[in-house]
Enzyme design. Structure first.
Site, mmCIF file in Angstrom:
data_model
loop_
_atom_site.group_PDB
_atom_site.id
_atom_site.type_symbol
_atom_site.label_atom_id
_atom_site.label_comp_id
_atom_site.label_asym_id
_atom_site.label_seq_id
_atom_site.Cartn_x
_atom_site.Cartn_y
_atom_site.Cartn_z
ATOM 1 N N CYS A 245 0.849 -1.169 -0.053
ATOM 2 C CA CYS A 245 -0.101 -0.085 0.089
ATOM 3 C C CYS A 245 0.834 1.229 0.044
ATOM 4 C CB CYS A 245 -0.783 0.035 1.423
ATOM 5 S SG CYS A 245 -1.940 -1.327 1.430
ATOM 6 N N ASP A 308 -4.295 -3.935 -7.340
ATOM 7 C CA ASP A 308 -4.860 -4.091 -6.103
ATOM 8 C C ASP A 308 -4.018 -5.256 -5.631
ATOM 9 O OD1 ASP A 308 -6.156 -5.047 -3.893
ATOM 10 O OD2 ASP A 308 -8.315 -5.079 -4.903
ATOM 11 N N CYS A 432 -1.548 4.504 11.009
ATOM 12 C CA CYS A 432 -1.498 5.726 11.643
ATOM 13 C C CYS A 432 -2.768 5.911 12.573
ATOM 14 C CB CYS A 432 -1.300 6.818 10.698
ATOM 15 S SG CYS A 432 -2.272 7.049 9.287
#
Ligand SMILES: C[S@@+](CC[C@H](N)C(=O)[O-])C[C@H]1O[C@@H](n2cnc3c(N)ncnc32)[C@H](O)[C@@H]1O
Length: 562
Positions: A245, A308, A432
Site C-alpha cells: 500500500c 490491487d 496511523c
C-alpha cells in the site's frame, strides 16, 4: 484592484479555490500586485493579528468605517502601524482615506496594547511576534507543537554531508524539548536516537523551498512513519520486498534507501534487490511515481500503479524472490496530527466598538440597510495552510464503530494475504490509527488465522527487534472488551505479542503522530506443514466490505511530505 483588495480576496477565497496559500497566490495570473507582495502582506499581517485585532476592536474602527471588512481593517492597520513603508496606495485612495482618519486613535490603542502585553518598546514587541511568543500564549490554539522531522535520503546523500551543507549554519541540540520550544527562525537540529538519518527541526522550520528538498536529498517524514521500514530490517539475503500500500511513497523510498545503503556495503556493484510497490488508486500512484523519481529510487522500486495488492497471486513466479513485505494499509487516520505549518489570522469582531466614537449611533441606524460583509461572517480565526502536502492518510470521523469494523476486516485480509507469499520471511504491519480495533486486534486475529499457523508466522518479539526500536518504550495494549479472551494463547504469550507491538502517541514529548507497528517473522519449525496457498487464502470480503476513502488531496502534487 489594490493590493489590499487582492490580499483580502485570497483570504476570503470566494471561488473556493483549492490548494495551499502559496499555490493560490503564486498560481493566479490576473493580479495587479506582485505575488510576493501579496504573500508578504498576508503572512506578516497574520503574525500581528492577535495584537491588531485588539487594537481595531478597541478603536471602534469597524463601527465607523462601514466600507472596511474585518480583513481589510486588519491588513490596512498592519501597514499603517507596523510596515516601514506605510499604506501602499495613492493618498486619495478610498481605503487609505478611511484608515488614515483613525490614525491617532489606532496608534494610541496600539501603544496601550503593547504596554498591556508587557513590552516597553516597539522593538521588543516585534521580536516577540517574530519568535511567535504571543501565538504560543494564545489559549484558543490547541494544536500541540510537533517538530519538523526530516529524513536524509541516503540514496542521494549522507547525514554527514547534509549537516555540512543544508544545515551548515545550524547548531545541534541534545534535547528534543529544545526543538519543540524553538522559534521557526532558530537554526537548531536534533539527531534522532531511534531512527538513523532522521533529524528534528523546529516545528515551523521552512525548508520547503530549500534546494535539498527540491532535489530529494531530504524528505519530510514523521518519525513514527519511519518505524515500519526500519523495523523490517531488510538485508540483501531477504531478496525482493513488496510494499503493498505504497502511495504517497514515504515508506517505499525509505525501504529503497535502506536497501541501497546495505547493498553498497556488501555488494557495492550489484543491486538485484527490488521494491515492488503496489498502489490501487491511480491518482495516488502518479504521486508515488513522482516521489520515487525525486528520491532517485527508480532503479530500486518497480511501481504497480492501479494494482490491487489483494488481487495478486502469491504463487506467481514474479514474486518468487519476495522475502519481505511492508503493509501500511488504509486506516482511520486517527493518529494523524494537524501539521503546524499553517498561519492563523485572528480577525477583529465586526460588532466591536459599536458604542465607541461619536458616529456610533448614526451608524446603528444604518445597520439594517447595510449589506452584510462577506468576511464578517467568516470564523474569527482563519487558518491557512502554507504549503501543499500529500497526506499518507486522510482521517475519517463519521460512524466510527462501523468504520472501524470495515477497516479492520480489510486490514486483516491484507495482512493474511501477505502471509501467503511462499518465500516471505518477514512482514511489517502499520497504521496511523490509535484504535485497538485496527492495531492489536488485527495482529491477534492474524496470528490466529490459518494463513499464520500454516506457515509458522509469529510476532517479532521485542528482544529480536532492531536496536533503535527495541529500546522504544511505548508498547501494545490489551482491550478486554474488544477481543474475546479465547485466543488459544496463554497470558504470557499474549504479553509477548503486546510487547512486540510498538505504539506512538500523539501530543507527547516524543513529538510523533499516533502510530502502530508490529512485525511478523516465519518460524518454519512451528509451521503446520502440508498446506498449500489455496488452503490458507484469507477469508472473502464481508458484505459491508471496506470501501476506499475519498482522497481529498489528489490535486497537482507540489512536493512530498508526511
Ligand atoms: C496509509 S496509505 C499508505 C501510505 C504510504 N505507505 C506512505 O508511507 O507514504 C494507504 C495506501 O494504500 C492504498 N491501498 C489501499 N488498499 C489497497 C490495495 N488493496 N492494494 C494496493 N493499494 C491499496 C491506498 O490507496 C493508499 O494510498
Amino acid at each position: 484592484m489594490s493590493l489590499y483588495y487582492e490580499a483580502a480576496t485570497v483570504l476570503t477565497n470566494p471561488d473556493k479555490a483549492g490548494g495551499s496559500l502559496k499555490s493560490r497566490i503564486y498560481k493566479k495570473e490576473d493580479r495587479k500586485s506582485s505575488p510576493a507582495q501579496v504573500f508578504a502582506l498576508v503572512t506578516e499581517a497574520s503574525k500581528w493579528s492577535l495584537v491588531l485585532k485588539e487594537v481595531i476592536e478597541k478603536s471602534g474602527l469597524l463601527a465607523e468605517e462601514r466600507k472596511l471588512t474585518p480583513i481589510l481593517a486588519l491588513l490596512l492597520t498592519h501597514d499603517l502601524l507596523v510596515s516601514k513603508n506605510g499604506i501602499a496606495a495613492p493618498t486619495n485612495h478610498v481605503l487609505k482615506l478611511s484608515i488614515n482618519r483613525h490614525k491617532a486613535r489606532l496608534t494610541a490603542e496600539f501603544t496601550k496594547a503593547r504596554i498591556r502585553a508587557g513590552f516597553s518598546t516597539l522593538e521588543a514587541l516585534k521580536n516577540a511576534i517574530n519568535d511567535e511568543k504571543l501565538e504560543s500564549q494564545d489559549t484558543s490554539r490547541k494544536i500541540p507543537l510537533y517538530p519538523r522531522w526530516v529524513r536524509v535520503n541516503t540514496i542521494k546523500t549522507t547525514l554527514a554531508n547534509q549537516l555540512l551543507t543544508t544545515f551548515a549554519e545550524y547548531e545541534e541540540v541534545r534535547d528534543l524539548g529544545q526543538i519543540l520550544s524553538a522559534s521557526s527562525r532558530s537554526k537548531v537540529y536534533f539527531i534522532d536516537p531511534n531512527i538513523p538519518n532522521l533529524i528534528a527541526l523546529p516545528p515551523k522550520a521552512d525548508l520547503g523551498r530549500s534546494s535539498a528538498y527540491a532535489q530529494g536529498d531530504i524528505i519530510f517524514q514523521d518519525k513514527a512513519s519511519c518505524f515500519p521500514a526500519y523495523l523490517l530490517d531488510v538485508k540483501p539475503v531477504d531478496g525482493d520486498v513488496i510494499d503493498g500500500c505504497a502511495a504517497p511513497g514515504n515508506k517505499t523510498t525509505h525501504l529503497a534507501a535502506i536497501i541501497s545503503e546495505k547493498t553498497s556495503q556488501t555488494h557495492p556493484r550489484s543491486l538485484s534487490q527490488n521494491v515492488i510497490a503496489f498502489e490501487k488508486d491511480k491518482i495516488r500512484a502518479v504521486i508515488l511515481e513522482k516521489m520515487v523519481n525525486l528520491a532517485s529510487a527508480e532503479h530500486i522500486v518497480s511501481i504497480k500503479g492501479g494494482y490491487d495488492f489483494l488481487a495478486t497471486n502469491p504463487d506467481s513466479p514474479q514474486f518468487a524472490n519476495v522475502g519481505a513485505i511492508l503493509l501500511d494499509p488504509s486506516c482511520s487516520g486517527s493518529g494523524i496530527v494537524g501539521r503546524d505549518d499553517v498561519i492563523r489570522m485572528h480577525l477583529p469582531d465586526p460588532q466591536s466598538g459599536r458604542s465607541v466614537g461619536p458616529k456610533a449611533s448614526k451608524s446603528r441606524k444604518r445597520k439594517r440597510d447595510q449589506k452584510k460583509d462577506h468576511d464578517s461572517q467568516l470564523s474569527p480565526t482563519i487558518k491557512l495552510e502554507l504549503d501543499e502536502s500529500i497526506a499518507e492518510e486522510t482521517p475519517v470521523n463519521e460512524d466510527l464503530n462501523e468504520r472501524l469494523e470495515a477497516l479492520s476486516t480489510f486490514q486483516l485480509r491484507i495482512l493474511t494475504h501477505a502471509m501467503c507469499f511462499p518465500k516471505a520471511q518477514k512482514i511489517s504491519y502499520s497504521t496511523c490509527s490509535v484504535h485497538f480495533e485496527e492495531n492489536e486486534n488485527v495482529v491477534f486475529r492474524a496470528l490466529g488465522s490459518t494463513a499464520a499457523t500454516a506457515r509458522g508466522w509469529k510476532i517479532l518479539k521485542r528482544e529480536h527487534q532492531i536496536d533503535g526500536l527495541m529500546s522504544w518504550k511505548k508498547r501494545g495494549f490489551w482491550d478486554n472488551g474488544k477481543l474475546g479472551n479465547d485466543l488459544g494463547t496463554s497470558l504470557e504469550e499474549r504479553q509477548d505479542v503486546l510487547n512486540g507491538c510498538i505504539r506512538c502517541e500523539k501530543g507527547t514529548e516524543d513529538g510523533t503522530m499516533g502510530f502502530f507497528v508490529a512485525a511478523f517473522v516465519r518460524d518454519d519449525a512451528s509451521a503446520q506443514n502440508g498446506f498449500k496457498t489455496n488452503d490458507v487464502r484469507p477469508m472473502p470480503a464481508p458484505l459491508d466490505s471496506y470501501e476506499e476513502h475519498d482522497y481529498e488531496d489528489d490535486e497537482e502534487w507540489d512536493g512530498f511530505s508526511d
